[in-house]
Design a protein around this motif. Sequence first.
Motif, PDB file in Angstrom:
ATOM      1  N   MET A 149      -9.400   0.685  11.639  1.00 24.35           N
ATOM      2  CA  MET A 149      -8.879   1.958  11.129  1.00 24.35           C
ATOM      3  C   MET A 149      -8.143   1.752   9.814  1.00 24.35           C
ATOM      4  O   MET A 149      -8.276   2.535   8.868  1.00 24.35           O
ATOM      5  CB  MET A 149      -7.927   2.564  12.160  1.00 24.35           C
ATOM      6  N   ARG A 150      -7.366   0.676   9.747  1.00 25.79           N
ATOM      7  CA  ARG A 150      -6.610   0.391   8.515  1.00 25.79           C
ATOM      8  C   ARG A 150      -7.561   0.157   7.349  1.00 25.79           C
ATOM      9  O   ARG A 150      -7.316   0.618   6.223  1.00 25.79           O
ATOM     10  CB  ARG A 150      -5.714  -0.827   8.719  1.00 25.79           C
ATOM     11  N   ARG A 151      -8.664  -0.559   7.607  1.00 24.77           N
ATOM     12  CA  ARG A 151      -9.643  -0.796   6.548  1.00 24.77           C
ATOM     13  C   ARG A 151     -10.175   0.529   6.000  1.00 24.77           C
ATOM     14  O   ARG A 151     -10.266   0.726   4.793  1.00 24.77           O
ATOM     15  CB  ARG A 151     -10.801  -1.632   7.092  1.00 24.77           C
ATOM     16  N   ARG A 152     -10.502   1.446   6.905  1.00 31.24           N
ATOM     17  CA  ARG A 152     -11.016   2.743   6.469  1.00 31.24           C
ATOM     18  C   ARG A 152      -9.972   3.493   5.645  1.00 31.24           C
ATOM     19  O   ARG A 152     -10.276   4.090   4.606  1.00 31.24           O
ATOM     20  CB  ARG A 152     -11.399   3.570   7.690  1.00 31.24           C
ATOM     21  N   GLU A 153      -8.709   3.440   6.062  1.00 33.61           N
ATOM     22  CA  GLU A 153      -7.658   4.156   5.332  1.00 33.61           C
ATOM     23  C   GLU A 153      -7.331   3.479   4.012  1.00 33.61           C
ATOM     24  O   GLU A 153      -6.984   4.144   3.039  1.00 33.61           O
ATOM     25  CB  GLU A 153      -6.402   4.285   6.208  1.00 33.61           C
ATOM     26  N   LEU A 154      -7.433   2.150   3.969  1.00 33.16           N
ATOM     27  CA  LEU A 154      -7.271   1.450   2.685  1.00 33.16           C
ATOM     28  C   LEU A 154      -8.326   1.925   1.690  1.00 33.16           C
ATOM     29  O   LEU A 154      -8.046   2.143   0.507  1.00 33.16           O
ATOM     30  CB  LEU A 154      -7.383  -0.068   2.878  1.00 33.16           C
ATOM     31  N   LEU A 155      -9.554   2.085   2.184  1.00 32.54           N
ATOM     32  CA  LEU A 155     -10.633   2.564   1.321  1.00 32.54           C
ATOM     33  C   LEU A 155     -10.341   3.982   0.843  1.00 32.54           C
ATOM     34  O   LEU A 155     -10.524   4.302  -0.337  1.00 32.54           O
ATOM     35  CB  LEU A 155     -11.958   2.527   2.081  1.00 32.54           C
ATOM     36  N   ARG A 156      -9.865   4.815   1.723  1.00 33.81           N
ATOM     37  CA  ARG A 156      -9.548   6.197   1.363  1.00 33.81           C
ATOM     38  C   ARG A 156      -8.487   6.221   0.245  1.00 33.81           C
ATOM     39  O   ARG A 156      -8.596   6.951  -0.745  1.00 33.81           O
ATOM     40  CB  ARG A 156      -9.035   6.961   2.580  1.00 33.81           C
ATOM     41  N   ILE A 157      -7.458   5.405   0.399  1.00 33.11           N
ATOM     42  CA  ILE A 157      -6.382   5.355  -0.597  1.00 33.11           C
ATOM     43  C   ILE A 157      -6.916   4.794  -1.922  1.00 33.11           C
ATOM     44  O   ILE A 157      -6.591   5.306  -3.003  1.00 33.11           O
ATOM     45  CB  ILE A 157      -5.209   4.503  -0.075  1.00 33.11           C
ATOM     46  N   ALA A 158      -7.746   3.750  -1.832  1.00 28.00           N
ATOM     47  CA  ALA A 158      -8.307   3.156  -3.053  1.00 28.00           C
ATOM     48  C   ALA A 158      -9.148   4.174  -3.827  1.00 28.00           C
ATOM     49  O   ALA A 158      -9.043   4.295  -5.049  1.00 28.00           O
ATOM     50  CB  ALA A 158      -9.150   1.931  -2.698  1.00 28.00           C
ATOM     51  N   ILE A 159      -9.973   4.918  -3.099  1.00 26.07           N
ATOM     52  CA  ILE A 159     -10.805   5.933  -3.756  1.00 26.07           C
ATOM     53  C   ILE A 159      -9.916   7.001  -4.383  1.00 26.07           C
ATOM     54  O   ILE A 159     -10.117   7.404  -5.534  1.00 26.07           O
ATOM     55  CB  ILE A 159     -11.790   6.570  -2.760  1.00 26.07           C
ATOM     56  N   SER A 160      -8.909   7.449  -3.631  1.00 32.48           N
ATOM     57  CA  SER A 160      -8.015   8.492  -4.142  1.00 32.48           C
ATOM     58  C   SER A 160      -7.339   8.042  -5.428  1.00 32.48           C
ATOM     59  O   SER A 160      -7.209   8.818  -6.381  1.00 32.48           O
ATOM     60  CB  SER A 160      -6.953   8.838  -3.097  1.00 32.48           C
ATOM     61  N   GLY A 161      -6.907   6.777  -5.446  1.00 32.54           N
ATOM     62  CA  GLY A 161      -6.262   6.265  -6.650  1.00 32.54           C
ATOM     63  C   GLY A 161      -7.223   6.122  -7.813  1.00 32.54           C
ATOM     64  O   GLY A 161      -6.906   6.475  -8.950  1.00 32.54           O
ATOM     65  N   LEU A 162      -8.434   5.617  -7.528  1.00 36.53           N
ATOM     66  CA  LEU A 162      -9.399   5.385  -8.610  1.00 36.53           C
ATOM     67  C   LEU A 162      -9.884   6.681  -9.236  1.00 36.53           C
ATOM     68  O   LEU A 162     -10.158   6.734 -10.436  1.00 36.53           O
ATOM     69  CB  LEU A 162     -10.594   4.583  -8.078  1.00 36.53           C
TER      70      LEU A 162
END
Length: 990
Positions: free
Chosen positions: A649-662
Amino acid sequence: MQTTAGRLARLGFADGAQAERLLDALGPEAVGDLDLLAALVGAAEPDLALTSLTRLTERDPSVLGAMRADPGLRARLIGVLGLSAALGDHLARHPEHWKLLEGETGVQRTLRQEMRAELLAAVGADPADAEPCAPGGDTEAMSALRAAYRGRLLHLAARDITGAASFSEVTSELSDLASAALEAGLAIARADIPESADVRLAVIGMGKCGARELNYISDVDVVFVAEPRDGVDETKALQAATRLAQGMMRACSTSTPEGSLWEVDAALRPEGKAGPLVRTLASHLTYYRRWAKTWEFQALLKARPVAGDLELGGEYVAAVNEMVWQAAARENFVEDVQAMRRRVEAHVRASEAERQIKLGPGGLRDIEFAVQLLQLVHGRSDGLLRRRATLPALAALSRGGYVGRDDTKALAEAYVFLRKVEHLLQLHRLRRTHIVPENVTDLRRIGRGLGMLIDPVGEFTTRWRRHAMEARRLHEKLFYRPLLQAVARLPEDEARLSPAAATARLSALGYADPDGALRHIAALTSGVSRRAAIQRTLLPVMLGWFADAPDPDAGLLGFRQISDKLGATPWYLRLLRDETAAAERLARLLGTSRYATGLLLHSPDAVAMLGSDGELVPRAKEAMAGEAGALVGRHAGDAEAAVAAVRGMRRRELLRIAISGLVGRIDIEEVGQALSELNDVTIQAALDAAITKVSLERRGDFPTRFAVIAMGRLGGYECSYGSDADVMFVHAPLEGAEEKAATDAAHAVANELRRLLARPTPDPPLHIDPDLRPEGRQGPLVRSLSSYAAYYRRWSSPWESQALLRARFSAGDPGLGAEFMDLVQPLRHPPEGIGEAAVREIRRLKARMEAERLPRGADPLLHTKLGRGGLSDVEWLAQLIQLRHAYDVPELRTTRTLEALRAAVGAGLLAATDEEVLAEAWRFASQIRDAIVLVRGRAGDSIPVDVRERMLISRALGYPPDGSEDFVEDYLRTTRRARVVTERVFYGAP
């Protein structure tokens, strides 16, 4: 009974009463002339045609009889008057010019030499002279030039409007007319410059004039080249040539009673407006060999001698041609191409963007740029592509197999349509414009001018939008689809690039390994499956988006890897095909971030979140906590499985945050908060699993309350993607529990928590770092609350008080967390603040850290954490203010750096300008640290020395492809200013 005015209105006149009056004014013969009425009704704008005809008839009534006798004259004259108010005005001033439209003369093409002779004669120069010279350079000569020019323009427009001249004939004749006007302008200039005989001056047409594809009203782009005649000093010759060039430009652009022709623009010369107006041939060549950018060679594609010394102009064009066609081999070609593409998409006013037929989406510049770039890439080895004009070049690209036949046909049609619209826009007032009007009358005139008589506004708008949409897809149409056809099994009637041509094109677009890229394309598109068919539709667009990303090769590789994992699922390719935003985000993500690509490869189904803007917002902490708790509950009794699920779950949320930032949905402060809250949730879930496991192993209830105290960046809600979780562990034995049993259980849980979150798995670990605890690594991993109290009473040092400024409850028992925070409150926010001795000790520690902790070989100017003006400077300054004043200023009691700085300004403890400087440096350094992780896939604190890595990081931060040096300069400037504030405010320097 219907009135005459009503019948005229029904026939198409906007103002029937006015039309009736004007027809009556023409006389009884005109009123009864049904052919004349039919011609007026068939004009693009009947009211305009009748008004202009009335004015002309007032000056020369014989025109009515001439039109009755010559139907061709009637069609040509009324056609012009119904479209061009400006040419109607010209005929009112020069009524004799309607005779240019009579008989066979009215449909015959005017040869280039005839135009030259006519315009030179108009200014009083002898066309037979080698260097024609007007008798005077006064306003009278310039007015005569304008009148003769517009007479020829009238003749051409009449043939254009009635279909007697094709589009290509119109544009080439307009270019020849401009050349003749430049020649006449030179003749006027020579009248005032006796020394003009000392120099040979050639005028090189650039842009549309050079390519013989000029429109009705346009700046005429030129370059001047000069050579002294035998025995003449070069400096004096260039001075004379410069005056001659300036005089020619004035002769064309000066306003007279007859108006002006157009601007002569010499900005495409070497060094632009900052360079000399005139150079020798040798000077031009030296510049192009040593300093020219790719866009300058792109401009030289169109170069053609148009006036002055044509022999010298021919020498110039021959000399620069070889350099033009070697431009694709230049070292910085890819970067220059990317910069050129940004110029193509240069901002136009938002209110005009959708109506701009030149620079707007799907405009003329899209097509022209694409054709020119393909010429530069492939013309190096294929001489048949070396054409100046857009349509011949596009046809040559098609014949050579570089562009598909259907694509060529569609783009040629779009180009011609948009150019014809451009002509109609400009003919109306003879003004330079590329904006499609919103006024219905204007739109109706344009539609009727294009032959759309039933629903001119609706039909024109529909066709315009369709052609613009087709042109906007030029990257698929002209660049990328043939790359697929070079490797995929596609219909034989489509263009097929050779492997060498495909490799050249990929290199030009920024792919470092074009052969590898072709292998990926082949793997994705080969076969006859539906999956391969959809990939053949997707990839042309995706390849363009990858080319726009910092690392096209990584983007394409990642896309292949994800497609291999998900290609068989029904939703994946459908999502990318149907949701353009999702496909574009995926391309940007894969071409920018190794970190995000790695996360996606281990959870490829997370691609689905790219299709929804709502999915790209970091989730609320409560929602994540609920999901994590459910996962732990589902795996009760199996701590490793439970935490593995939570880490997924953390991996998926890390990806979500990374996309949001990029993609810019959240800023650096919001990234830090989102990552910190995610880490809190992860720690809580792992703690629950660890307590359950330890309790099962001990076969009894857990004997102590346990809390995790966040410290450092976790405590400040300032985590980055590469941050460890700085924590302290505290426990408090339950009533009746043995102290030793409670302590052993607490240690077991702390160790298990750390193990579970650091286990090697496909998911990113979360390393728990407890080194900020009392006595550091030498002290016990876990202490009881009473042990903390005893330690802090006896041994606490200033650095620990400083570290506790970031302390907050993270996970475990909330009550125990609150008790711990109450315990340390006097230490981190001491009454009366810390004393001067403690201030000196903190300053000493900071100076020692700067001297000793910087890694060996690291550049202190480029180290974002410990370097001068970096994160450490800003954070220690904020913390020193908190230690001294937070007891008296409650707003300073925060764990967040920027919040503390803002509170210090509010309390008058820090100047607002200093806060702005410090906050800018902190944000910039934090963004760089995050970008390093996102780009490299691993943490780092220093701006890389490697040129490529530095470029990739600067691109991830939003800098253009050639902006890596600007990126470093911006960082150095920002941190230099922050260091000045640190020296003054933290160290007390004067």
